[in-house]
Design an enzyme around this catalytic site. Sequence first.
Site, PDB file in Angstrom:
ATOM      1  N   SER A 134      42.162  33.659  40.788  1.00  0.00           N
ATOM      2  CA  SER A 134      42.230  35.056  40.361  1.00  0.00           C
ATOM      3  C   SER A 134      41.307  35.914  41.198  1.00  0.00           C
ATOM      4  O   SER A 134      40.207  35.501  41.552  1.00  0.00           O
ATOM      5  CB  SER A 134      41.847  35.186  38.886  1.00  0.00           C
ATOM      6  OG  SER A 134      41.827  36.554  38.509  1.00  0.00           O
ATOM      7  N   LYS A 188      44.275  29.585  33.866  1.00  0.00           N
ATOM      8  CA  LYS A 188      44.651  30.786  34.616  1.00  0.00           C
ATOM      9  C   LYS A 188      45.678  31.607  33.837  1.00  0.00           C
ATOM     10  O   LYS A 188      45.628  32.847  33.833  1.00  0.00           O
ATOM     11  CB  LYS A 188      45.230  30.387  35.978  1.00  0.00           C
ATOM     12  CG  LYS A 188      45.778  31.561  36.818  1.00  0.00           C
ATOM     13  CD  LYS A 188      44.727  32.653  37.036  1.00  0.00           C
ATOM     14  CE  LYS A 188      45.099  33.614  38.154  1.00  0.00           C
ATOM     15  NZ  LYS A 188      46.383  34.259  38.057  1.00  0.00           N
ATOM     16  N   HIS A 191      43.799  33.414  31.200  1.00  0.00           N
ATOM     17  CA  HIS A 191      43.080  34.493  31.895  1.00  0.00           C
ATOM     18  C   HIS A 191      43.993  35.703  32.051  1.00  0.00           C
ATOM     19  O   HIS A 191      43.613  36.845  31.755  1.00  0.00           O
ATOM     20  CB  HIS A 191      42.606  34.002  33.264  1.00  0.00           C
ATOM     21  CG  HIS A 191      42.200  35.091  34.216  1.00  0.00           C
ATOM     22  ND1 HIS A 191      43.115  35.897  34.881  1.00  0.00           N
ATOM     23  CD2 HIS A 191      40.989  35.537  34.610  1.00  0.00           C
ATOM     24  CE1 HIS A 191      42.478  36.765  35.628  1.00  0.00           C
ATOM     25  NE2 HIS A 191      41.186  36.572  35.490  1.00  0.00           N
ATOM     26  N   ASN A 192      45.220  35.458  32.503  1.00  0.00           N
ATOM     27  CA  ASN A 192      46.142  36.571  32.721  1.00  0.00           C
ATOM     28  C   ASN A 192      46.585  37.211  31.409  1.00  0.00           C
ATOM     29  O   ASN A 192      46.816  38.417  31.343  1.00  0.00           O
ATOM     30  CB  ASN A 192      47.367  36.083  33.501  1.00  0.00           C
ATOM     31  CG  ASN A 192      47.048  35.877  34.979  1.00  0.00           C
ATOM     32  OD1 ASN A 192      45.903  35.718  35.359  1.00  0.00           O
ATOM     33  ND2 ASN A 192      48.074  35.867  35.807  1.00  0.00           N
ATOM     34  N   GLU A 195      43.909  39.431  30.496  1.00  0.00           N
ATOM     35  CA  GLU A 195      44.028  40.563  31.430  1.00  0.00           C
ATOM     36  C   GLU A 195      45.066  41.565  30.926  1.00  0.00           C
ATOM     37  O   GLU A 195      44.835  42.783  30.962  1.00  0.00           O
ATOM     38  CB  GLU A 195      44.420  40.028  32.803  1.00  0.00           C
ATOM     39  CG  GLU A 195      44.634  41.057  33.878  1.00  0.00           C
ATOM     40  CD  GLU A 195      45.156  40.417  35.153  1.00  0.00           C
ATOM     41  OE1 GLU A 195      46.176  40.890  35.684  1.00  0.00           O
ATOM     42  OE2 GLU A 195      44.554  39.423  35.601  1.00  0.00           O
TER      43      GLU A 195
END
Length: 473
Positions: A134, A188, A191-192, A195
């Site tokens: 990222s 990940k 994480h997104n 986000e």
Amino acid sequence: MTPYCMGKADIGVVGLGVMGQSLALNLAGHGYKVAVYNRNRERTDEFVNGPARGKDIAGTYSWQELANALQLPRRVLLMVKAGPPVDAVIDELLDVLEPGDAIMDGGNSHFRETIRRNNRLTEHGVHYLGVGISGGEEGALKGPSIMPGGDKEAWDLVQEPLTAIAAKVGDEPCCTYLGSGGVGHFVKTVHNGIEYGDMQLISEAYFIMQELLGMQAGEISQVFESWNGGELESYLIEITADILSRIDKETGRPLVDVILDKAEQKGTGKWTAQEAMELGVPAPTIAEAVFARALSSLKEERALAAAKLDGPKQPFEGDKSRFLEDLKQALYLSKICSYAQGFAVLKEASRTYGWNLPLGEVALIWRGGCIIRAGFLNEISSAFQRNPELSNLLLDPYFEKAIRVGQASWRRVVATAVAAGIPVPGFGSALFYYDGYRRERLPANLIQAQRDYFGAHTYRRIDKTGSFHTNWI
């Protein structure tokens, strides 16, 4: 190989899109010799004769040439589009790699696909690592947050270069081995998802300032810039202030005002919401962020609806400066809830899939390089250090106090937005998540009675053990 890359290369990079090129340059900048390959020969030529000129980066033009260019055991980083293209590249590499070599998938692959590929490559003796990366173009070039998971043997082979190119917070690299299987790509993905939630919350704060307070983009930019100096300090707040300050050269208007209000998505936020549902973990703010993008895509329908459907148009009559402070608190507390939901998904996935995921370390590697990097990730890491078994961030003393102090502001903002007809699905879902989580009793007893009524699904009682069914009809 080009003459400026003498000897065998340390690592290969396949795929020369923006991220692939930036990571190759990052690796070369840290002293690694890099061999690159792209299926489009012209793209390879443009890169090695352009941005990579004079650096220890060599172009290769066949899979065999790439394999021959690499030291043994070979290390190959894939930066290709997620999905079938990854499998297609792996098929080609298996013809030229040998047992003991390692492949790293640095794209946004689904974690279940990573597990499947890992199992397949294990049969061939090739190590496999799913590497979440990222930070976008700038992060890839200057130091991203890196989330590797898969074969421990693969990690041992690639730990040095991945740690070297990762972002640093002080002397600590934003990269650590997270465990086996698809855990790197799962982290990940979450994480997104966080986000998505973060971006939606920030956009709602901007919309409230614009629609309710009548503020112009430049004024709103200054507010976000001031907020970035406190507990809301983060990359996304920083770039929001910058975005809102930009003027469109063609029209002279704020650039954000000439951008069409249709947000696109690549799917990782949806994956987070889907996995939360599969695991039975409530993550409404992340899910609402996904739905908000879907709703924004209905631009033509919304234009028709705007002409037909009525709603309140209540002007703001309060103290503007006080309301802005309320809005700051509402954004911060909603953000806490969004992160709490994301970490709850990680915790349950770790339990379900046997990953033993170090949640405190996840927070640490997100402090630099990545899109959701924020000052309060230090507090999240500290929360899990204080209590590794912490079930939800809302129960940590630091975050419990933050919400106790600011929740009156949070409620005023949501109530004011609702009264004014301003959609705030992010703020609202975060607040309702908090209110639902803090209630010992919810109306689910009626839902379970309904299920038993029409489907004989049974229910449990508060005064007896076991399952019960009532003949309602």
